[in-house]
Design a protein around this motif. Structure first.
Motif, PDB file in Angstrom:
ATOM      1  N   ALA A  63       0.851  -1.180   0.000  1.00  0.00           N
ATOM      2  CA  ALA A  63       0.000   0.000   0.000  1.00  0.00           C
ATOM      3  C   ALA A  63       0.888   1.231   0.000  1.00  0.00           C
ATOM      4  O   ALA A  63       1.899   1.281   0.696  1.00  0.00           O
ATOM      5  CB  ALA A  63      -0.924   0.013   1.216  1.00  0.00           C
ATOM      6  N   ARG A  65       1.256   5.404   0.654  1.00  0.00           N
ATOM      7  CA  ARG A  65       0.685   6.396   1.569  1.00  0.00           C
ATOM      8  C   ARG A  65       1.396   7.728   1.392  1.00  0.00           C
ATOM      9  O   ARG A  65       2.552   7.793   0.983  1.00  0.00           O
ATOM     10  CB  ARG A  65       0.874   5.949   3.027  1.00  0.00           C
ATOM     11  N   HIS A 129      -3.500   5.227  -6.892  1.00  0.00           N
ATOM     12  CA  HIS A 129      -3.726   4.376  -5.715  1.00  0.00           C
ATOM     13  C   HIS A 129      -4.923   4.877  -4.896  1.00  0.00           C
ATOM     14  O   HIS A 129      -4.785   5.187  -3.716  1.00  0.00           O
ATOM     15  CB  HIS A 129      -2.472   4.352  -4.838  1.00  0.00           C
ATOM     16  N   LYS A 132      -7.921   0.133  -1.987  1.00  0.00           N
ATOM     17  CA  LYS A 132      -7.100  -1.043  -1.691  1.00  0.00           C
ATOM     18  C   LYS A 132      -6.865  -1.919  -2.906  1.00  0.00           C
ATOM     19  O   LYS A 132      -5.857  -2.617  -2.999  1.00  0.00           O
ATOM     20  CB  LYS A 132      -7.689  -1.860  -0.543  1.00  0.00           C
ATOM     21  N   ASN A 135      -3.520  -0.727  -4.503  1.00  0.00           N
ATOM     22  CA  ASN A 135      -2.426  -0.518  -3.541  1.00  0.00           C
ATOM     23  C   ASN A 135      -2.569   0.782  -2.754  1.00  0.00           C
ATOM     24  O   ASN A 135      -1.600   1.491  -2.523  1.00  0.00           O
ATOM     25  CB  ASN A 135      -1.057  -0.583  -4.220  1.00  0.00           C
ATOM     26  N   GLY A 136      -3.748   1.078  -2.332  1.00  0.00           N
ATOM     27  CA  GLY A 136      -4.006   2.280  -1.549  1.00  0.00           C
ATOM     28  C   GLY A 136      -4.895   1.947  -0.373  1.00  0.00           C
ATOM     29  O   GLY A 136      -4.885   0.810   0.075  1.00  0.00           O
TER      30      GLY A 136
END
Length: 145
Positions: A63, A65, A129, A132, A135-136
């Motif tokens: 993930a 960020r 992203h 989810k 990849n978030g």
């Protein structure tokens, strides 16, 4: 009859006062007055980050960020937001509720000169992203007050 029994109410009030004073001391906002005016010098730094791990079945998950994930901005004041790309090749983004958009690239700084004239929470969203499944979510919150 003991002193405690005769003055039970006062004893409880004194103990509560001591406890509240101690709690106030621990949780009060710490600030230092320097005497220097930095109104035009507010610079906030962020980076792109990545969390990566492996599930028990061996699947790799990750993930992306923004860090920090929440920033606080004074309403009506000039703010410079400097975002440095650390993880991920690029992160195209927009700030929800505004016309602001851009792209953060790995190894480069993206500098935004901002001024928010309306209080509220604005989301900084990476379009690569957003959730989810991608990849978030790579979403930061800009709290304007």
């Amino acid at each position: 009859m003991s002193i405690y029994a005769r003055h039970k109410k006062w004893f409880i009030l004194v103990i509560a006062g001591i406890f509240l004073s101690f709690a106030w001391y621990l949780f009060k906002e710490n600030s230092v007055e320097t005497g220097i005016d930095h109104e035009d010098d507010l610079v906030i730094h962020m980076v792109t980050g990545e969390f990566k791990t492996e599930t028990s079945s061996g699947e790799e998950i990750e993930a992306y960020r923004w860090d920090p994930g929440t920033i606080f901005v004074p309403k009506g004041e000039k703010v410079q937001l400097v975002i440095y790309g650390v993880n991920g090749n690029e992160h195209p983004f927009f700030i929800e509720g505004t016309e602001i958009k851009g792209n953060v690239k790995k190894g480069e700084e993206t500098v935004l000169n901002l001024r928010f004239n309306k209080e509220g929470i604005y989301r900084l969203i990476c379009t690569s992203h957003p959730d989810k499944d991608h990849n978030g979510p790579m979403i930061a919150y800009i709290n304007v007050r």
